[in-house]
Design a protein around this motif. Sequence first.
Motif, PDB file in Angstrom:
ATOM      1  N   ALA A  30       0.813  -1.219   0.000  1.00 51.14           N
ATOM      2  CA  ALA A  30       0.000   0.000   0.000  1.00 51.14           C
ATOM      3  C   ALA A  30       0.843   1.264   0.000  1.00 51.14           C
ATOM      4  O   ALA A  30       0.466   2.267  -0.591  1.00 51.14           O
ATOM      5  CB  ALA A  30      -0.926  -0.014   1.216  1.00 51.14           C
ATOM      6  N   ILE A  31       1.978   1.223   0.691  1.00 55.36           N
ATOM      7  CA  ILE A  31       2.795   2.429   0.810  1.00 55.36           C
ATOM      8  C   ILE A  31       4.160   2.223   0.155  1.00 55.36           C
ATOM      9  O   ILE A  31       4.644   1.105   0.056  1.00 55.36           O
ATOM     10  CB  ILE A  31       3.005   2.815   2.298  1.00 55.36           C
ATOM     11  CG1 ILE A  31       3.440   1.582   3.108  1.00 55.36           C
ATOM     12  CG2 ILE A  31       1.760   3.446   2.877  1.00 55.36           C
ATOM     13  CD1 ILE A  31       3.866   1.881   4.521  1.00 55.36           C
ATOM     14  N   SER A  32       4.733   3.329  -0.301  1.00 58.31           N
ATOM     15  CA  SER A  32       6.070   3.257  -0.883  1.00 58.31           C
ATOM     16  C   SER A  32       6.710   4.630  -0.735  1.00 58.31           C
ATOM     17  O   SER A  32       6.050   5.587  -0.338  1.00 58.31           O
ATOM     18  CB  SER A  32       5.998   2.846  -2.354  1.00 58.31           C
ATOM     19  OG  SER A  32       5.175   3.756  -3.052  1.00 58.31           O
ATOM     20  N   ILE A  33       8.001   4.700  -1.051  1.00 59.14           N
ATOM     21  CA  ILE A  33       8.683   5.989  -0.966  1.00 59.14           C
ATOM     22  C   ILE A  33       8.372   6.765  -2.238  1.00 59.14           C
ATOM     23  O   ILE A  33       8.667   6.316  -3.343  1.00 59.14           O
ATOM     24  CB  ILE A  33      10.197   5.797  -0.752  1.00 59.14           C
ATOM     25  CG1 ILE A  33      10.427   5.149   0.617  1.00 59.14           C
ATOM     26  CG2 ILE A  33      10.919   7.143  -0.845  1.00 59.14           C
ATOM     27  CD1 ILE A  33      11.872   4.827   0.951  1.00 59.14           C
ATOM     28  N   GLN A  34       7.736   7.921  -2.067  1.00 52.42           N
ATOM     29  CA  GLN A  34       7.326   8.754  -3.190  1.00 52.42           C
ATOM     30  C   GLN A  34       8.246   9.970  -3.268  1.00 52.42           C
ATOM     31  O   GLN A  34       8.636  10.520  -2.246  1.00 52.42           O
ATOM     32  CB  GLN A  34       5.881   9.233  -2.999  1.00 52.42           C
ATOM     33  CG  GLN A  34       4.863   8.126  -2.851  1.00 52.42           C
ATOM     34  CD  GLN A  34       4.471   7.512  -4.178  1.00 52.42           C
ATOM     35  OE1 GLN A  34       4.201   8.231  -5.138  1.00 52.42           O
ATOM     36  NE2 GLN A  34       4.447   6.198  -4.238  1.00 52.42           N
ATOM     37  N   GLY A  35       8.554  10.399  -4.480  1.00 52.18           N
ATOM     38  CA  GLY A  35       9.395  11.580  -4.660  1.00 52.18           C
ATOM     39  C   GLY A  35      10.860  11.246  -4.499  1.00 52.18           C
ATOM     40  O   GLY A  35      11.225  10.120  -4.158  1.00 52.18           O
ATOM     41  N   ARG A  36      11.707  12.239  -4.733  1.00 51.01           N
ATOM     42  CA  ARG A  36      13.149  12.012  -4.676  1.00 51.01           C
ATOM     43  C   ARG A  36      13.819  13.042  -3.795  1.00 51.01           C
ATOM     44  O   ARG A  36      13.272  14.112  -3.546  1.00 51.01           O
ATOM     45  CB  ARG A  36      13.750  12.143  -6.085  1.00 51.01           C
ATOM     46  CG  ARG A  36      13.495  10.947  -6.949  1.00 51.01           C
ATOM     47  CD  ARG A  36      13.682  11.339  -8.408  1.00 51.01           C
ATOM     48  NE  ARG A  36      13.146  10.294  -9.268  1.00 51.01           N
ATOM     49  CZ  ARG A  36      13.870   9.339  -9.805  1.00 51.01           C
ATOM     50  NH1 ARG A  36      15.155   9.295  -9.590  1.00 51.01           N
ATOM     51  NH2 ARG A  36      13.320   8.425 -10.569  1.00 51.01           N
ATOM     52  N   GLY A  37      15.026  12.717  -3.381  1.00 52.56           N
ATOM     53  CA  GLY A  37      15.854  13.659  -2.629  1.00 52.56           C
ATOM     54  C   GLY A  37      15.149  14.194  -1.405  1.00 52.56           C
ATOM     55  O   GLY A  37      14.538  13.439  -0.649  1.00 52.56           O
ATOM     56  N   ALA A  38      15.230  15.509  -1.228  1.00 56.72           N
ATOM     57  CA  ALA A  38      14.647  16.124  -0.043  1.00 56.72           C
ATOM     58  C   ALA A  38      13.129  15.985  -0.012  1.00 56.72           C
ATOM     59  O   ALA A  38      12.497  16.114   1.026  1.00 56.72           O
ATOM     60  CB  ALA A  38      15.039  17.598   0.024  1.00 56.72           C
ATOM     61  N   GLU A  39      12.527  15.732  -1.187  1.00 55.39           N
ATOM     62  CA  GLU A  39      11.067  15.627  -1.272  1.00 55.39           C
ATOM     63  C   GLU A  39      10.576  14.209  -0.963  1.00 55.39           C
ATOM     64  O   GLU A  39       9.378  13.984  -0.871  1.00 55.39           O
ATOM     65  CB  GLU A  39      10.590  15.990  -2.687  1.00 55.39           C
ATOM     66  CG  GLU A  39      11.022  17.362  -3.164  1.00 55.39           C
ATOM     67  CD  GLU A  39      10.308  18.456  -2.407  1.00 55.39           C
ATOM     68  OE1 GLU A  39       9.066  18.401  -2.351  1.00 55.39           O
ATOM     69  OE2 GLU A  39      10.987  19.331  -1.836  1.00 55.39           O
TER      70      GLU A  39
ATOM     71  N   VAL B 114       7.293   8.707   2.585  1.00 55.66           N
ATOM     72  CA  VAL B 114       6.490   7.490   2.459  1.00 55.66           C
ATOM     73  C   VAL B 114       5.021   7.866   2.416  1.00 55.66           C
ATOM     74  O   VAL B 114       4.542   8.636   3.252  1.00 55.66           O
ATOM     75  CB  VAL B 114       6.750   6.538   3.646  1.00 55.66           C
ATOM     76  CG1 VAL B 114       5.832   5.326   3.570  1.00 55.66           C
ATOM     77  CG2 VAL B 114       8.206   6.092   3.665  1.00 55.66           C
ATOM     78  N   SER B 115       4.332   7.338   1.424  1.00 57.49           N
ATOM     79  CA  SER B 115       2.884   7.561   1.373  1.00 57.49           C
ATOM     80  C   SER B 115       2.274   6.584   0.380  1.00 57.49           C
ATOM     81  O   SER B 115       2.967   5.732  -0.169  1.00 57.49           O
ATOM     82  CB  SER B 115       2.573   8.996   0.940  1.00 57.49           C
ATOM     83  OG  SER B 115       2.770   9.118  -0.449  1.00 57.49           O
ATOM     84  N   GLY B 116       0.977   6.723   0.147  1.00 54.34           N
ATOM     85  CA  GLY B 116       0.321   5.949  -0.892  1.00 54.34           C
ATOM     86  C   GLY B 116       0.744   6.499  -2.245  1.00 54.34           C
ATOM     87  O   GLY B 116       1.414   7.519  -2.316  1.00 54.34           O
ATOM     88  N   PRO B 117       0.334   5.821  -3.327  1.00 57.01           N
ATOM     89  CA  PRO B 117       0.711   6.284  -4.660  1.00 57.01           C
ATOM     90  C   PRO B 117       0.299   7.743  -4.883  1.00 57.01           C
ATOM     91  O   PRO B 117      -0.802   8.142  -4.516  1.00 57.01           O
ATOM     92  CB  PRO B 117      -0.072   5.347  -5.590  1.00 57.01           C
ATOM     93  CG  PRO B 117      -0.322   4.129  -4.784  1.00 57.01           C
ATOM     94  CD  PRO B 117      -0.452   4.595  -3.361  1.00 57.01           C
ATOM     95  N   GLY B 118       1.212   8.538  -5.440  1.00 59.07           N
ATOM     96  CA  GLY B 118       0.904   9.929  -5.748  1.00 59.07           C
ATOM     97  C   GLY B 118       0.740  10.805  -4.521  1.00 59.07           C
ATOM     98  O   GLY B 118       0.156  11.881  -4.579  1.00 59.07           O
ATOM     99  N   GLY B 119       1.230  10.345  -3.375  1.00 57.52           N
ATOM    100  CA  GLY B 119       1.125  11.144  -2.163  1.00 57.52           C
ATOM    101  C   GLY B 119      -0.264  11.118  -1.535  1.00 57.52           C
ATOM    102  O   GLY B 119      -0.534  11.818  -0.564  1.00 57.52           O
ATOM    103  N   GLU B 120      -1.161  10.310  -2.087  1.00 57.69           N
ATOM    104  CA  GLU B 120      -2.526  10.213  -1.563  1.00 57.69           C
ATOM    105  C   GLU B 120      -2.584   9.166  -0.444  1.00 57.69           C
ATOM    106  O   GLU B 120      -1.700   8.328  -0.330  1.00 57.69           O
ATOM    107  CB  GLU B 120      -3.476   9.787  -2.689  1.00 57.69           C
ATOM    108  CG  GLU B 120      -3.558  10.753  -3.854  1.00 57.69           C
ATOM    109  CD  GLU B 120      -4.252  12.047  -3.458  1.00 57.69           C
ATOM    110  OE1 GLU B 120      -5.321  11.964  -2.824  1.00 57.69           O
ATOM    111  OE2 GLU B 120      -3.707  13.131  -3.755  1.00 57.69           O
ATOM    112  N   PRO B 121      -3.644   9.215   0.369  1.00 62.01           N
ATOM    113  CA  PRO B 121      -3.823   8.127   1.347  1.00 62.01           C
ATOM    114  C   PRO B 121      -3.877   6.784   0.611  1.00 62.01           C
ATOM    115  O   PRO B 121      -4.528   6.682  -0.421  1.00 62.01           O
ATOM    116  CB  PRO B 121      -5.181   8.441   1.981  1.00 62.01           C
ATOM    117  CG  PRO B 121      -5.335   9.911   1.823  1.00 62.01           C
ATOM    118  CD  PRO B 121      -4.662  10.259   0.516  1.00 62.01           C
ATOM    119  N   PRO B 122      -3.151   5.786   1.100  1.00 63.16           N
ATOM    120  CA  PRO B 122      -3.036   4.529   0.358  1.00 63.16           C
ATOM    121  C   PRO B 122      -4.347   3.748   0.297  1.00 63.16           C
ATOM    122  O   PRO B 122      -4.895   3.369   1.327  1.00 63.16           O
ATOM    123  CB  PRO B 122      -1.981   3.745   1.142  1.00 63.16           C
ATOM    124  CG  PRO B 122      -1.997   4.355   2.504  1.00 63.16           C
ATOM    125  CD  PRO B 122      -2.393   5.779   2.364  1.00 63.16           C
TER     126      PRO B 122
END
Lengths: 290, 146
Positions: free
Chosen positions: A166-175, A178-186
Amino acid sequence: MIELRLDGELVLASEGERLLDVARRVGRRIPTLCDHPAVEPEGACRLCVVEVRDRAEGPGRVVPSCLERVQPGLDVRTVTQEVKLVRQTVVRLLLRRAPESAALRSLAEEVGGKSSEAVREPTEPAEINWGKSSGAVWASEENAGGAGCVLCGICTRLCAAAGYDAISIQGRGAEARVSGPGGEPPEACTGCGVCARACPTGHILLAESGGVRRIWGRRFEMIRCGGCGEATLPRELAELESRRLGVTLVELTHCPTCKRRSSAEKFGELPARRTREGLSESGPMKGVAR
Amino acid sequence: MIRLHVSPKLCSGCRSCEMACSYAHAEVEARVAGGLGGLRPGLPRVRVSVTGTRAFVPMLCFQCDEARCIGACKYGALERSLRTGAIEVNEERCTLCGLCAAACPFGNMELEHSRPAMVKCDLCRGEPACAKFCPTGALRGASLPR
């Protein structure tokens, strides 16, 4: 068996064993944040570094001991200037991400150096409310209100191991976070809460009250035990696992105490029977148990 | 292989087994939890249930051949000991998701909140203390060839 040197001592290890496990087995204290025995190592936190030398002369390599496997004749040192420096730097960087984390602050004190200066002001560690339905409610509705994420990946790996992903590391570097896909609730989250329990910094918040569990910005209705009414499992989790295990939802969500009571009723009423040992016993477990 | 014979008809309800179990596990827990363990009579792995007809039934893990708890665990934290036949919890791997306890049809496994840890009968690693202290023979341990 493989023979290697650890801080000058000869030690024996089995093929494929990790340096981290060998060092801990012989009593070395190696700090880690991202290691979890239930999932594959990822080398994310870099705290478990040790110095290794393949030959007698030449410079050593500083490697994460969770990823490095034993080799015959390897010379491993767990406390060197290099190792200390790497650990101190790593903790300083991680503290910038998670200054409130009690686990990280005690690590900073342990590794010493400049990192311990950053941890003067003690604040209350984030507390995970687990299990009972009558728990506290988090001050913040936002999930990101925790002690700070160090991107160790324990939560994402455990979630994948559970088969939810359900969750993964989203974005790169300083951004990165961990969240659901696209930064939405998983959407695929079942509310099992394993991520919150395993989070080394106490960043992931799980709140449960009034038969509702909240995590990752989502709300999960808790199914209550059919016997006593205690909140047991989130509905989505229970429905999914009920199908996987072929166990009815009612059975899966009865609490152990009520299940024990009803099975005791069954076993207490069974007629006594003779056994090979000549004992009188009731035999409810035939076919199910040894 | 260790087998525990449970004979509810012989149980007098004295609960010596519960106390023996708590004592037997206090030491192990103290070691595993780094001093946080200790004697907690509130959560033994064997419990004497009182039925509606006032009969006593000692309830503890049956170490089922086809154990639902093992199938339920996604983290490989439940393993059967080849030596004793008991299903044991690997506390390092356990994530406390609680699915094993939910899957157990008999309620013989549960979450101990204070530690926290999933607790179940491990046959005392081969020498069941409950059987040793049972005065009526309702719980009897037997060692079987493999």
